[in-house]
Structures are given as structure tokens and as C-alpha cells.
Design a protein around this motif. Structure first.
Motif, PDB file in Angstrom:
ATOM      1  N   GLN A 197     -93.925 -50.877 -40.848  1.00 24.78           N
ATOM      2  CA  GLN A 197     -92.669 -51.139 -41.600  1.00 24.78           C
ATOM      3  C   GLN A 197     -92.883 -51.000 -42.998  1.00 24.78           C
ATOM      4  N   GLY A 198     -92.173 -50.082 -43.639  1.00 27.01           N
ATOM      5  CA  GLY A 198     -92.347 -49.620 -45.228  1.00 27.01           C
ATOM      6  C   GLY A 198     -93.198 -48.671 -45.469  1.00 27.01           C
ATOM      7  N   GLN A 199     -93.870 -48.060 -44.513  1.00 31.35           N
ATOM      8  CA  GLN A 199     -94.941 -47.105 -44.698  1.00 31.35           C
ATOM      9  C   GLN A 199     -94.804 -45.987 -43.675  1.00 31.35           C
ATOM     10  N   ASP A 200     -95.559 -44.935 -44.020  1.00 30.05           N
ATOM     11  CA  ASP A 200     -95.429 -43.559 -43.431  1.00 30.05           C
ATOM     12  C   ASP A 200     -96.441 -43.409 -42.447  1.00 30.05           C
ATOM     13  N   TYR A 201     -97.571 -44.132 -42.396  1.00 29.37           N
ATOM     14  CA  TYR A 201     -98.574 -43.937 -41.446  1.00 29.37           C
ATOM     15  C   TYR A 201     -99.171 -45.324 -41.021  1.00 29.37           C
ATOM     16  N   VAL A 202     -99.912 -45.335 -39.715  1.00 27.27           N
ATOM     17  CA  VAL A 202    -100.204 -46.572 -39.212  1.00 27.27           C
ATOM     18  C   VAL A 202    -101.049 -47.436 -39.765  1.00 27.27           C
ATOM     19  N   ALA A 203    -102.057 -46.903 -40.778  1.00 28.79           N
ATOM     20  CA  ALA A 203    -102.938 -47.497 -41.223  1.00 28.79           C
ATOM     21  C   ALA A 203    -102.824 -47.658 -42.877  1.00 28.79           C
TER      22      ALA A 203
END
Length: 433
Positions: free
Chosen positions: A360-366
Motif C-alpha cells: 500500500q502506497g509503495q512501489d516495492y515490497v520492502a
């Protein structure tokens, strides 16, 4: 006047620049020490220490680059500007030349040149000595334009040869402001700079070539193209520009249970990596190991403890939740034709719901950058695609997945392995009908 040399060697390059500054002509004789040519009997007669550079001037023989440089200046210089006769100035120049030999070159050899022997750079302590050496040089240059005082001398030429080698090997000189300022100036004013820089580039190219040969020759990778963890490592290796010596194991034929493989991995799992005698298994452990050992930077697994903690959490999530849900619901179908029960499917959905929240709200998983966690989870998520799980229900996952497929090196090979799994899945569906 014969000069036995190799452009690869910084000491030889310093003599070449002195020769250029003096406008001398030499009969250059390349001696390839990497092929042992310095041990030929004819050369040992000239120089029993069998080192380069070695100068033979009308029957007079001298070696050790700094001694050669001073001899040439005193014998052929039109004036004493490169090596003044004043005892105090000479003393400072000599100190800098010994510093170059006793500090700069050893730090270069002990950290960077180890790659030619072991396939990797030296230790953190070795690198600290490089940093200390540049710190000393930065102090020497405080408030002055040249390394030995207020005029350009042979000390600048010798140290330029060394510093340019560090530069070619990607050491960050800009952190040392006085050195960086001096370096930019002496590159412009030193005769023969271009030939020196070409030789420094030869060092860089040789390092890259040697590293590639070492990585290919000594890195055995036991795998199956269908395995999710195996495909993770293939993509990580691609991202690092590593070549793996791939050894496919057919689990259905019990090849992972053979005594020779059990000696390598008593847990008899794949993927398993053997890197120059060091054996490691479990895909996420392998992935992090490869990134830390062979990564040009730390972008795939940053050194920042908080960023690492988040990446590690995602890797454990991948193993303990996401991949685990696939194993419990879909894997039985591939083997027996029967899917897991409804409770197992709920675990699949729950795993994707968690992943959707993470994204949510980010391009990458970490977080805000592409890391090894994205590669590992991409391998797992793509596995769900071939068994027709509807990823589109999870918009953040779907958005991330579409992007990850485009930007991850080795995606095509990952997909080729998945197509083999899909063929098995489709065959089982047909058989079940």
C-alpha cells in the motif's frame, strides 16, 4: 636504453611518465609477469630480483621504479626541478616516494589485487588501510598544490600512478578533498597521462575478466528450473551479472538423495550453491550471500539495519506464509490431482491480502527501492500465476507484479521454468478429467 615493463603495473607507468617529462626515447620491452616472463634466464641475468620496471642504460642496470625515476632525472634532466638539489626538498620528496612504496602500493595490493588470487577483494581491515593511506595523503596536501611542497616533482608523478590505479578500480577519491583537487590538476599537467590512464584501465579490465572467470569456474548451482527458490537465485545471479555452473537435479528420479549430493547438503534440498568450496542452501540465504559477496553496491540488500530488517521480514514472510500457502494448497494437485482443502485456500488468500497491505502506497515490497525481497517474492507470485490464481483481486500486488516483471533481470528464464511447471499442472488437470 632498454626499459623492461608492463603497462598494467603502476610503478612502470610512473617511469613512463618521467620519461615523457624528460622527452627521452626508450626501447620499450614488455615483460608479461602474469605469464612468468620475468623468470626467463635471460632476464634474471639482467635483474636477479626479476622485478619490473628494469632499466638498462648503455650497460648500466637499475630497477625499482623510484630509483629508476631519480636516476633518469639526475642523468638526463635539463634542470633539477623534478628532483631539486636542495637537501630539505629532496628529503620531503624521498619521504613521499617511500610513502608511495610503503603505504600506498601495499594498501592497493592487499585490498584490490587479492581479487587476482582469491576472486574477491581483501578484508575490511585491508580496506581501512586504503582509507588511512588516503587520509595521510590528504593531510600532506593541506594548504599546498603538490605532494612534496610548492613545486611539481617526481613525487607527484609516482603518486599519480598509484592514485590513478585506485581511481580505475572505483575507489571514491572525492571523499578526500585535497587529494581530489591535486589529482584533477596533475592529470592535466603530467606528460604521458594518457598512456598511464590506459594502463590503469588495463588493471580494471583484468580484474573484471578474472572475477568473471572465477565466478563461472567455481560456482556450482544445483537446481531445478521449476523450483521457486531456484528461480529466485537465477534472477539474483542475473541482477549481479554472475554466471552459475548449473547442475540440474531430477528430484523425481531421486538425484538429490545420491551420496555425493548428500555430502554437499545433508538436508538434500535445492537450490544448493557451492562457491569455491563453500556450500550453502535455502534460496533466501543464498540470495543474500550472493548480493553481499558479489554486489557492486548494497542496493539489493542495504547495510542500513532498519532497511535490512524489513527485507528480512519479507523474506521470512515469503518462506513461511506465501510460499507455504502454495505448497499446502496447489502442490498436492501437481503430485496427486487433488487440491488442498478450503482452509488451505484461505491461507493463500490471506497471504495475498497481507502482501497487498505491505504494498500500500509503495512501489516495492520492502520500501522505496527494489531489493532482493522483490526478487524472491516475484518468484513466488509468478508461481501462483501459472496455477491460475486470480492476482487481479489484489490491486497493489497486481500493480507491483506488472512492474516487477519488467524490471527484474532474468525474468524470462524464471518464466521458462514456470512454463515447465504449467505443463505439469495442465497434464494433471487433463488426467483428472
Amino acid at each position: 636504453m632498454d626499459l623492461y615493463y608492463l603497462p598494467f603495473v603502476s610503478a612502470c607507468r610512473s617511469v613512463l611518465m618521467v620519461v615523457k617529462a624528460l622527452d627521452l626515447d626508450l626501447n620499450k620491452k614488455i615483460l608479461n609477469t602474469r605469464k612468468g616472463e620475468q623468470l626467463n634466464p635471460d632476464f634474471i641475468k639482467i635483474n636477479p630480483q626479476h622485478t619490473i620496471p628494469t632499466l638498462v642504460d648503455n650497460g648500466f642496470t637499475i630497477w625499482e621504479s623510484r630509483a629508476v625515476a631519480i636516476y633518469l632525472i639526475e642523468q638526463y634532466g635539463k634542470d633539477d626541478s623534478l628532483y631539486p638539489k636542495d637537501p630539505k626538498k629532496q628529503a620531503v620528496i624521498n619521504q613521499r616516494l617511500y610513502f608511495d612504496m610503503g603505504s600506498m602500493y601495499p594498501s592497493l595490493a592487499n585490498y584490490y589485487y587479492k581479487v587476482f588470487v582469491t576472486g574477491q577483494f581483501g578484508s575490511e581491515e585491508d580496506f581501512k588501510k586504503v582509507q588511512d593511506t588516503f587520509g595521510f595523503l590528504n593531510t600532506f596536501l593541506e594548504g599546498q598544490e603538490y605532494v612534496a611542497g610548492d613545486q611539481y616533482t617526481v613525487a607527484d608523478i609516482a603518486i599519480l600512478a598509484s592514485v590513478s590505479t585506485f581511481d580505475a578500480l572505483d575507489f571514491d577519491i572525492s571523499k578526500y578533498l585535497n587529494v581530489a583537487k591535486w589529482y584533477e590538476n596533475v592529470k592535466k599537467i603530467t606528460p604521458g597521462w594518457e598512456e598511464n590512464w590506459q594502463g590503469a584501465q588495463d588493471v580494471k579490465n583484468a580484474r573484471i575478466a578474472h572475477s568473471n572467470r572465477t565466478r563461472t569456474r567455481n560456482m556450482d548451482f544445483y537446481y531445478s528450473p521449476r523450483g521457486s527458490g531456484c528461480r529466485t537465485i537465477i534472477m539474483v545471479a542475473k541482477a549481479l551479472n554472475l554466471e552459475l555452473n548449473k547442475k540440474q537435479l531430477r528430484l523425481t528420479e531421486g538425484e538429490h538423495l545420491k551420496p555425493e549430493f548428500l555430502k554437499i547438503n545433508p538436508q538434500h534440498t535445492i537450490p544448493t550453491l557451492v562457491d569455491n568450496g563453500f556450500a550453502i542452501w535455502e534460496s533466501r540465504a543464498i540470495a543474500v550471500y550472493l548480493v553481499e559477496k558479489y554486489g557492486k553496491d548494497d542496493s539489493l540488500f542495504p547495510k542500513d539495519p532498519q532497511k535490512r530488517a524489513l527485507i528480512n521480514q519479507r523474506l521470512y514472510f515469503d518462506m513461511g506464509t506465501l510460499h507455504d500457502s502454495f505448497i499446502k494448497y496447489y502442490y498436492p494437485f501437481i503430485r496427486t490431482g487433488q487440491l488442498g482443502d478450503a482452509e488451505n485456500f484461505k491461507k493463500v488468500e490471506a497471504a495475498f491480502e497481507f502482501l497487498d497491505i505491505f504494498l500500500q502506497g509503495q512501489d516495492y515490497v520492502a520500501g522505496d527501492q527494489f531489493t532482493v525481497a522483490d526478487i524472491a517474492i516475484l518468484s513466488s507470485v509468478s508461481t501462483f500465476e501459472v496455477v491460475e490464481f486470480d492476482i487481479s483481486k489484489y490491486p497493489n500486488v497486481a500493480r507491483w507484479y506488472a512492474n516487477a516483471k519488467k524490471i527484474t533481470p532474468g525474468w524470462e528464464e524464471n518464466w521458462e521454468g514456470l512454463l515447465q511447471m504449467k505443463a505439469m499442472y495442465e497434464a494433471q488437470k487433463t488426467s483428472a478429467k
